[in-house]
Design a protein around this motif. Structure first.
Motif, PDB file in Angstrom:
ATOM      1  N   HIS A 155      12.899  -4.627  18.788  1.00 39.07           N
ATOM      2  CA  HIS A 155      13.244  -3.847  19.980  1.00 39.07           C
ATOM      3  C   HIS A 155      14.537  -3.102  19.697  1.00 39.07           C
ATOM      4  CE1 HIS A 155      10.463  -5.938  22.920  1.00 39.07           C
ATOM      5  NE2 HIS A 155      10.378  -6.717  21.848  1.00 39.07           N
TER       6      HIS A 155
ATOM      7  N   THR B  93      23.952   4.232  28.954  1.00 34.58           N
ATOM      8  CA  THR B  93      22.519   4.400  28.751  1.00 34.58           C
ATOM      9  C   THR B  93      22.208   5.864  28.414  1.00 34.58           C
ATOM     10  OG1 THR B  93      22.011   2.618  30.295  1.00 34.58           O
ATOM     11  CG2 THR B  93      20.252   4.195  29.848  1.00 34.58           C
TER      12      THR B  93
ATOM     13  N   TRP C  48      17.513   6.726  29.362  1.00 38.66           N
ATOM     14  CA  TRP C  48      16.941   6.724  30.715  1.00 38.66           C
ATOM     15  C   TRP C  48      17.880   7.441  31.672  1.00 38.66           C
ATOM     16  CZ3 TRP C  48      12.119   4.709  31.372  1.00 38.66           C
ATOM     17  CH2 TRP C  48      11.627   4.614  32.681  1.00 38.66           C
TER      18      TRP C  48
ATOM     19  N   ASP D 144       4.055  -0.482  27.634  1.00 38.79           N
ATOM     20  CA  ASP D 144       3.700  -1.898  27.744  1.00 38.79           C
ATOM     21  C   ASP D 144       2.276  -2.153  27.242  1.00 38.79           C
ATOM     22  OD1 ASP D 144       4.189  -4.545  28.259  1.00 38.79           O
ATOM     23  OD2 ASP D 144       3.726  -4.428  30.391  1.00 38.79           O
TER      24      ASP D 144
ATOM     25  N   VAL E 201       9.167  -0.407  26.615  1.00 39.63           N
ATOM     26  CA  VAL E 201       9.411  -1.537  27.509  1.00 39.63           C
ATOM     27  C   VAL E 201      10.652  -1.238  28.342  1.00 39.63           C
ATOM     28  CG1 VAL E 201       9.652  -4.047  27.650  1.00 39.63           C
ATOM     29  CG2 VAL E 201       8.590  -3.019  25.634  1.00 39.63           C
ATOM     30  N   GLY E 202      10.641  -1.676  29.594  1.00 37.31           N
ATOM     31  CA  GLY E 202      11.843  -1.650  30.417  1.00 37.31           C
ATOM     32  C   GLY E 202      12.149  -0.297  31.038  1.00 37.31           C
ATOM     33  N   GLU E 203      13.120  -0.337  31.940  1.00 33.53           N
ATOM     34  CA  GLU E 203      13.597   0.851  32.619  1.00 33.53           C
ATOM     35  C   GLU E 203      15.119   0.797  32.695  1.00 33.53           C
ATOM     36  OE1 GLU E 203      11.807   0.906  36.461  1.00 33.53           O
ATOM     37  OE2 GLU E 203       9.786   1.335  35.705  1.00 33.53           O
TER      38      GLU E 203
ATOM     39  N   SER F 288      17.674  -1.224  30.377  1.00 35.25           N
ATOM     40  CA  SER F 288      16.839  -2.067  29.527  1.00 35.25           C
ATOM     41  C   SER F 288      15.740  -1.281  28.808  1.00 35.25           C
ATOM     42  CB  SER F 288      16.199  -3.190  30.350  1.00 35.25           C
ATOM     43  OG  SER F 288      15.235  -2.671  31.257  1.00 35.25           O
ATOM     44  N   ALA F 289      15.691   0.043  28.994  1.00 33.54           N
ATOM     45  CA  ALA F 289      14.662   0.861  28.351  1.00 33.54           C
ATOM     46  C   ALA F 289      14.830   0.803  26.835  1.00 33.54           C
ATOM     47  CB  ALA F 289      14.750   2.300  28.849  1.00 33.54           C
ATOM     48  N   ARG F 290      13.741   0.488  26.159  1.00 33.48           N
ATOM     49  CA  ARG F 290      13.798   0.330  24.707  1.00 33.48           C
ATOM     50  C   ARG F 290      12.398   0.507  24.135  1.00 33.48           C
ATOM     51  NH1 ARG F 290      13.451  -4.351  27.393  1.00 33.48           N
ATOM     52  NH2 ARG F 290      12.216  -6.076  26.535  1.00 33.48           N
TER      53      ARG F 290
END
Length: 454
Positions: free
Chosen positions: A268, A278, A281, A333, A342-344, A347-349
């Protein structure tokens, strides 16, 4: 945000104090070689403080020019009989001093590699990753990553496994224990010891869980800056084997140790601003920067597979419906794709699902960063998201063999621009060495199939 240096890591002053009061007796100096293994020396602590701390340590430069079995092989410009197999310097990274809890009164320091004139060894995996970190920093970005590394545990010791020719071994679990509390509990004495020792070694441990293959498990760690993550990965992989040996068991990170599910190393990764902000995003959606990064990783996936799957055995893992990807595609996903987003928000990655448990983390992460930065710098357009089962799609495929991956890497202009001509030639030769050795081997499969019936 990236994480501050763990308070469980040691300072130079703490190291000196530990040597003085004899709570530290041994200092391991280690670097990660081409195959992703820690190599180095065990130094008496007093000698280290008095002599090596200020001057470093040296080792033969053949350590970056051998095969998996430590045989000296031809074809490497950096090291050869003709060049006399000279030395290289182990440059101590004093931010990496950590306890080695599975060894008594021992600490470890990880190293970069330098030529005797002090210049970095460009083929060193840690140096290769550092070069991509510097490249990202030039744009105003840092990179954070986490690796999810699977292994299979056997009740047999490493010595017993060797004597048996690695056949007929008893897995720690004899059925699928994916997420099974009972299944993990059966192996918990080993898993608990690994988790506890890795915590004392300065890592932030998240959890352990069972996986699908018999005796297969995974221990997860919190993400960190990419170099720290790869440093921790190398220490963890080495320590897990040593802890298993101490308990009379064995474990393997081979990509495909048998015909069931292979060992993955899902990576990740995301970029951040240098201040930790960030950048993938904004306003409730992916940024163009994120899209370009994913596009670059996909565009270079086949060319860089050599760094995700570096061994003959690595390619046995890529099978239909195996949760190991075959399609070069991305999906939100979607675990059937090689790239899963994954994530928003913060945590977007992106998750790269191609690497196996046998990958060298520095090389795999360096390849992801080089590909992603190539996508950003050239503003590559992200292809449409894959929906449904990528195994049944018409997407391009991950290389099927080491030979195919070798040829793609050798012909890659992006690789030569990102890593340099000498580095590409070095790792092409590594692949050539493995292919030649395998082509000369007579396997147990051939014997079983042909001894009597042919």
């Amino acid at each position: 945000m990236t994480h501050p240096r763990s308070e469980r890591m040691l300072t130079v002053d703490q190291l000196r104090a530990g040597v003085a009061d004899e709570s530290i007796e041994t200092v391991v100096v280690a670097f990660t070689d081409m195959q992703g293994r820690l190599q180095g020396k065990y130094l008496h602590a007093a000698y280290f403080v008095e002599h090596a701390l200020g001057h470093g340590v040296e080792g033969c430069n053949y350590l970056l020019a051998v095969d998996t079995e430590m045989n000296t092989v031809d074809g490497y410009a950096i090291s050869s009989w003709e060049a006399g197999y000279g030395d290289m310097e182990f440059t101590l990274d004093l931010d990496t001093i950590r306890w080695v809890p599975w060894l008594e009164r021992t600490v470890m320091i990880q190293c970069d590699l330098a030529l005797t004139d002090g210049s970095p060894v460009p083929m060193s995996p840690r140096s290769m990753l550092a070069a991509q970190v510097e490249r990202a920093a030039g744009h105003g970005w840092s990179a954070v990553a986490g690796t999810e590394l699977e292994f299979v545990v056997y009740r047999d010791s490493f010595e017993e496994a060797w004597t048996k020719g690695y056949t007929g071994l008893t897995p720690a679990n004899q059925y699928n224990v994916d997420y099974s509390i009972v299944g993990s509990g059966r192996v918990e004495p080993l898993l608990r010891r690994i988790r506890a020792d890795m915590w004392r070694a300065g890592m932030t441990v998240e959890s352990a869980k069972g996986e699908c293959n018999f005796g297969q498990h995974e221990i997860g760690f919190l993400f960190d800056d990419v170099v720290t993550t790869c440093d921790n990965h190398s220490v963890y992989k080495t320590g897990a084997k040593m802890i298993a040996a101490d308990l009379g068991q064995s474990l393997t990170f081979m990509a495909k140790p048998n015909e069931r599910e292979g060992n993955s190393c899902h990576i990740h990764l995301s970029l951040r601003g240098l201040d930790g902000s960030t950048v993938f995003w904004a306003d409730g959606e992916r940024t163009p920067l994120y899209d370009h990064f994913i596009a670059g990783v996909l565009a270079t996936m086949r060319e860089f597979t050599l760094f995700y799957a570096p061994n003959i055995n690595s390619y046995k893992r890529f099978a239909q419906g195996s949760f190991a990807p075959t399609a070069v595609a991305w999906g939100q996903d979607n675990r059937t794709c090689s790239v899963r987003t994954v994530g928003e928000g913060s945590s977007a990655r992106m998750e790269n699902r191609v690497p196996g448990g046998d990958c060298n983390p520095y090389l795999a992460v360096a390849a992801m960063m080089a590909g992603g930065l190539h996508g950003i710098e050239n503003e590559l357009e992200l292809e449409p998201m894959m929906t449904g089962n990528a195994y049944e799609s018409d997407a391009p495929l991950v290389p099927h063999t080491l030979r195919e991956a070798r040829d793609l890497f050798a012909a890659s202009e992006v690789a030569r621009e990102a890593f340099g001509q000498d580095v590409v030639d070095h790792y092409v030769n590594m692949a050539d060495v493995e292919i030649t050795a395998f082509d000369a081997a007579v396997t147990d499969w051939e014997l079983r199939r042909g001894f009597e019936r042919l």
